[in-house]
Design an enzyme around this catalytic site. Structure first.
Site, PDB file in Angstrom:
ATOM      1  N   THR A 154     -19.335  -0.443   6.250  1.00 28.39           N
ATOM      2  CA  THR A 154     -18.032  -1.118   6.341  1.00 28.39           C
ATOM      3  C   THR A 154     -16.924  -0.075   6.193  1.00 28.39           C
ATOM      4  O   THR A 154     -16.491   0.499   7.180  1.00 28.39           O
ATOM      5  CB  THR A 154     -17.911  -2.219   5.268  1.00 28.39           C
ATOM      6  OG1 THR A 154     -18.264  -1.691   3.988  1.00 28.39           O
ATOM      7  CG2 THR A 154     -18.827  -3.388   5.589  1.00 28.39           C
ATOM      8  N   LYS A 180     -25.626   1.884   2.571  1.00 26.44           N
ATOM      9  CA  LYS A 180     -24.191   1.793   2.799  1.00 26.44           C
ATOM     10  C   LYS A 180     -23.500   1.546   1.470  1.00 26.44           C
ATOM     11  O   LYS A 180     -24.059   0.947   0.549  1.00 26.44           O
ATOM     12  CB  LYS A 180     -23.844   0.689   3.803  1.00 26.44           C
ATOM     13  CG  LYS A 180     -24.095  -0.752   3.356  1.00 26.44           C
ATOM     14  CD  LYS A 180     -23.015  -1.396   2.520  1.00 26.44           C
ATOM     15  CE  LYS A 180     -21.663  -1.338   3.188  1.00 26.44           C
ATOM     16  NZ  LYS A 180     -20.627  -1.976   2.287  1.00 26.44           N
ATOM     17  N   THR A 191     -19.605  -2.923  -2.835  1.00 22.52           N
ATOM     18  CA  THR A 191     -20.617  -3.534  -1.959  1.00 22.52           C
ATOM     19  C   THR A 191     -21.482  -2.399  -1.456  1.00 22.52           C
ATOM     20  O   THR A 191     -20.973  -1.576  -0.741  1.00 22.52           O
ATOM     21  CB  THR A 191     -19.889  -4.277  -0.834  1.00 22.52           C
ATOM     22  OG1 THR A 191     -19.210  -5.357  -1.372  1.00 22.52           O
ATOM     23  CG2 THR A 191     -20.725  -4.650   0.324  1.00 22.52           C
ATOM     24  N   GLU A 277     -14.392   5.496  -1.753  1.00 25.72           N
ATOM     25  CA  GLU A 277     -13.144   5.338  -1.004  1.00 25.72           C
ATOM     26  C   GLU A 277     -12.063   6.283  -1.529  1.00 25.72           C
ATOM     27  O   GLU A 277     -11.663   6.222  -2.690  1.00 25.72           O
ATOM     28  CB  GLU A 277     -12.684   3.875  -1.084  1.00 25.72           C
ATOM     29  CG  GLU A 277     -13.592   2.970  -0.275  1.00 25.72           C
ATOM     30  CD  GLU A 277     -13.411   1.494  -0.586  1.00 25.72           C
ATOM     31  OE1 GLU A 277     -13.828   0.688   0.255  1.00 25.72           O
ATOM     32  OE2 GLU A 277     -12.894   1.167  -1.655  1.00 25.72           O
ATOM     33  N   ASN A 408      -7.934  -0.125  -0.646  1.00 27.15           N
ATOM     34  CA  ASN A 408      -8.260  -1.441  -1.177  1.00 27.15           C
ATOM     35  C   ASN A 408      -7.082  -2.382  -1.208  1.00 27.15           C
ATOM     36  O   ASN A 408      -7.273  -3.607  -1.216  1.00 27.15           O
ATOM     37  CB  ASN A 408      -8.880  -1.271  -2.576  1.00 27.15           C
ATOM     38  CG  ASN A 408     -10.304  -0.806  -2.492  1.00 27.15           C
ATOM     39  OD1 ASN A 408     -11.215  -1.574  -2.196  1.00 27.15           O
ATOM     40  ND2 ASN A 408     -10.521   0.488  -2.707  1.00 27.15           N
ATOM     41  N   THR A 413      -6.088  -7.097   5.003  1.00 25.71           N
ATOM     42  CA  THR A 413      -4.865  -7.256   5.792  1.00 25.71           C
ATOM     43  C   THR A 413      -4.708  -6.169   6.823  1.00 25.71           C
ATOM     44  O   THR A 413      -3.879  -6.261   7.703  1.00 25.71           O
ATOM     45  CB  THR A 413      -3.626  -7.256   4.883  1.00 25.71           C
ATOM     46  OG1 THR A 413      -3.591  -6.040   4.127  1.00 25.71           O
ATOM     47  CG2 THR A 413      -3.641  -8.448   3.947  1.00 25.71           C
TER      48      THR A 413
END
Length: 413
Positions: A154, A180, A191, A277, A408, A413
């Site tokens: 993702t 992942k 996740t 991230e 995040n 959005t």
């Protein structure tokens, strides 16, 4: 030296496996989003899953399947929708997914395991999935590992894959894996998703025990942001196609197989932590001198997960006080007079006393990791000793950058 070596092929390196990854239209981005792993014969199956009270439908489904039957032939994974917190309809969607794969492969639906990743609260786009399943089945191949690895990600920046080979009873035995994960990483299962294939012959009970221990030393020892997912799943298949004698009890061969399984899981876990991230480097924390391994890992994971430690690493600030503080709040008793802290080769605290060290050089060490080779020179090493115990443990994390908040803040959005 490790009693195995790296090979190519990922999850299709072990004998008797195929994989595929396609674009089914599940992700708004139009990137690959549907993966399938298939064993040519029924394989022993084991799994470790999230302990969150809010679990995705696929987690509940797989737990029930593995309790009823410790074997499987296929793993389907969709990316784009987590299918978590989707009520009874989400579970029905998972059942339908397994049935569709079973029909397409001409195998019982009970032999199909399912995993999902994506936005929580969103059901799988079933129209896209229904049309995608025949396509992903048609795409299955013995060289499909990379495609499958690319279809399960993702927010990941890179795919995560590995394969290792050893020798058991004079025959080659292989383990491959893909994973992942980038954000919402603080597994407690496990996740993040990880899938492992093996061609050894091993009993169901022993395979489950091996996987649980490997998870504790790998996926349960990483952290990016302290958030445990609703979908964390680690599923491992062993199909016996190496034709080696069955491993049914603990011994030298079982020990060798578990060690290689742990190495595969640790590589994938470190790759997840490194791909956190917004991360610029991997952090490896090793704790020694603890009463036992569990205590050592608890301290290591607390340090690796400290936002203050992670921020200091990102800012190239050798602030060892934050490391000491994190160790002290980990819930493991020790005498602070025994505490030793090293950052790389820089000894900063000895016997609970601060030492003089070259702060400029220590900062340069942190900066060097940012430009280091992937999962090699890009790693910041933190070493902590708390006493004279025999317990030791490691944990992995990453630094905390400005980009983590940006990624995040804009996730849906």
């Amino acid at each position: 030296m490790a009693d195995w070596h790296k090979i190519t092929g990922g999850i299709t390196a072990p004998r008797g496996y195929q994989a595929a990854g396609i674009t089914a239209g599940l992700k708004p981005s139009g990137l690959p989003d549907l993966a399938l792993i298939f064993s040519q014969v029924e394989a022993i199956a084991a799994g470790v899953f999230t302990t969150s009270q809010v679990k995705a439908a696929c987690v509940e489904y797989c737990r029930q399947r593995l309790q009823a039957k410790q074997s499987a032939r296929a793993i389907l994974c969709n990316a784009g929708q987590a299918n978590a917190a989707t009520g009874s309809q989400g579970y029905l969607d998972t059942l339908e997914s397994a049935m569709a794969v079973g029909q397409a492969l001409n195998i019982p639906s009970e032999s199909v395991l399912v995993a999902s990743t994506g936005v929580i609260g969103q059901r799988i786009k079933m129209d896209a999935l229904r049309s995608g399943i025949p396509k992903v089945v048609a795409a299955l191949s013995q060289t499909g590992s990379d495609a499958a690895a690319g279809a399960i990600i993702t927010t990941d920046l890179v795919t995560k894959s590995i394969a290792l080979e050893t020798t058991i009873s004079d025959r080659p035995v292989r383990i491959g894996g893909i994973a992942k994960g980038s954000g919402m990483i603080h597994p407690n299962m496990a996740t993040m998703l990880a899938f492992v294939t093996c061609d050894a012959v091993v009993s169901p009970a022993l395979w489950q025990q091996m996987l649980a221990r490997a998870a504790d030393k790998s996926f349960n020892s990483i952290t990016v942001d302290g958030d445990t997912s609703t979908n964390d799943s680690l599923i491992a298949l062993a199909n016996g196609q190496s034709r080696t004698p069955a491993i049914t009890e603990w011994g030298a061969e079982a020990e060798k197989l578990e060690a290689m399984l742990t190495a595969v899981c640790q590589h994938l876990a470190k790759a997840i932590a490194r791909d956190g991230e917004g991360a610029t480097c991997l952090i490896e924390v090793e704790v020694t001198g603890a009463h036992d391994e569990i205590s050592a890992r608890q301290i290591a994971k607390t340090i690796a997960g400290s936002s203050l430690v992670k921020s200091a690493i990102f800012g190239h600030d050798p602030n060892w006080g934050r490391i000491a503080a994190a160790a002290g709040r980990a819930g493991v008793p020790f005498e602070q007079e025994n505490l030793q802290i090293k950052l790389g080769d820089f000894l900063m605290l000895e016997n609970g006393q601060p030492l003089q060290f070259d702060r400029v050089a220590a900062s340069a060490y942190l900066k060097k990791a940012v430009v280091g080779a992937y999962l090699q020179e890009d790693t910041v090493l933190i070493s902590v000793n708390i006493g004279n115990g025999h317990g030791s443990g490691k944990a992995w994390g990453c630094d905390l950058s400005y980009d983590y908040v940006r990624i995040n803040a804009e996730y849906t959005t």
